[in-house]
Design an enzyme around this catalytic site. Structure first.
Site, PDB file in Angstrom:
ATOM      1  N   LYS A  68     103.156  64.893 134.550  1.00  0.00           N
ATOM      2  CA  LYS A  68     101.874  65.102 133.866  1.00  0.00           C
ATOM      3  C   LYS A  68     101.841  64.386 132.520  1.00  0.00           C
ATOM      4  CE  LYS A  68     101.677  68.561 131.327  1.00  0.00           C
ATOM      5  NZ  LYS A  68     101.994  68.927 129.909  1.00  0.00           N
ATOM      6  N   LYS A 120     103.747  63.132 120.588  1.00  0.00           N
ATOM      7  CA  LYS A 120     104.500  63.644 121.743  1.00  0.00           C
ATOM      8  C   LYS A 120     104.527  62.615 122.877  1.00  0.00           C
ATOM      9  CE  LYS A 120     106.814  66.428 124.382  1.00  0.00           C
ATOM     10  NZ  LYS A 120     106.385  67.773 124.782  1.00  0.00           N
ATOM     11  N   THR A 170     101.812  70.349 125.740  1.00  0.00           N
ATOM     12  CA  THR A 170     101.655  68.892 125.750  1.00  0.00           C
ATOM     13  C   THR A 170     100.460  68.575 126.634  1.00  0.00           C
ATOM     14  OG1 THR A 170     104.010  68.504 125.419  1.00  0.00           O
ATOM     15  CG2 THR A 170     102.709  66.684 126.326  1.00  0.00           C
TER      16      THR A 170
END
Length: 287
Positions: A240, A172, A97
């Protein structure tokens, strides 16, 4: 038929993904920064490589599953990186990701070298990785997706082509935004139940079967009740992801308040040294 696969990044997710590829009969060569972390899958049949260049040599497909955008940059670019060392015609799948902008950059640089690249982040945590039931969101050229789909089917069950390069990552981000509301909702429900004196397991047995039910409630709430905060997905990695989502939102001069709030909560936990816990440890924020 695809046989030779290179796999870079043998962490919590990557280890299980390699195992599933081996179970499906693929020959898997691996590389990660710390060989010690890969010993178990080497014993199970994966071939160790001493460098990225060796890992990508003569492979039809190369998969990466690393931690942060800076790690993606590190394995893809430079003289020792994937783009410089993969042979023309190689299909490359980044399942990390990461930033949609970085995925688009890799796509363009790969195309210059005759490489087909896909961004294919996953959802499903360590459980889905172990069971081979990950949801996989794929961006890039449709032809490359079709070619690589048999490999992706060894890793997941819900595999959906999203569109052009970067769209896997954008999907995502939508997933992580939805997750922010789901996990915080579970933690707040448990906090409320504890506050008013409910038996928490009994409460969960009731509300998990109705409209409030979710994957988070079924899988993370039981861990919370056992004080099991081992990472299926690290808080530090989720921070993150939420930062990336916020950057994309801010680029469009917009604001998503739940995203911002939950990011701040997890950021507080990471700042307190709790980044290596799993995301279910959000309950500690409330406590």
């Amino acid at each position: 038929m695809i046989k030779e696969i290179g796999f870079i990044g043998i962490g919590v997710m990557g280890k299980s993904m390699v195992r599933n590829l081996l179970k499906k009969g693929f020959s898997v060569s691996i590389y990660t920064r710390t060989k010690q972390k890969a010993l178990a899958v080497i014993e199970e049949g994966a071939f160790w490589c001493d460098s990225i260049a060796e890992c990508v040599k003569q492979k039809e497909i190369v998969i990466t599953m690393v931690g942060y955008p800076k790690d993606v940059e590190g394995v893809y670019f430079g003289e020792k990186g994937i783009l410089e060392n993969a042979e023309k015609g190689t299909y490359i799948i980044d399942m990390t990701t990461t930033s949609p902008k970085l995925s688009q950059k890799i796509y363009l640089e790969g195309a210059k070298r005759g490489l087909s690249t896909l961004d294919a982040p996953v959802s499903g945590s360590d459980i889905g990785a172990a069971q081979g039931t990950l949801s996989i969101m794929v961006g890039g050229d449709k032809e490359a997706f079709i070619h690589c789909k048999p490999v992706l089917e060894a890793l997941g069950k819900n595999i959906v082509y999203q569109g052009k390069a970067g769209y896997g990552q954008h999907t995502k981000m939508a997933n992580q935004i939805a997750l922010a509301g789901a996990i915080s909702g579970v933690c707040e429900a448990l906090t409320y139940g504890r506050m008013v004196g409910l038996d928490l397991q009994t409460m969960l047995d009731s509300i998990s079967k109705g409209a409030a039910g979710s994957w988070q409630m079924d899988n993370m709430a039981p861990r919370i009740l056992k004080d099991d905060f081992a990472p299926g997905f690290f808080i530090k990695h989720y921070v993150k992801d939420l930062k990336i989502a916020l950057e994309e939102v801010e680029d469009r001069d917009f604001a998503l308040s739940v995203l911002q709030t939950v990011k701040n909560m997890y950021q507080t936990m990471e700042n307190a040294g709790e980044g290596d816990f799993g995301t279910q440890a959000l309950i500690k924020y409330y406590e």
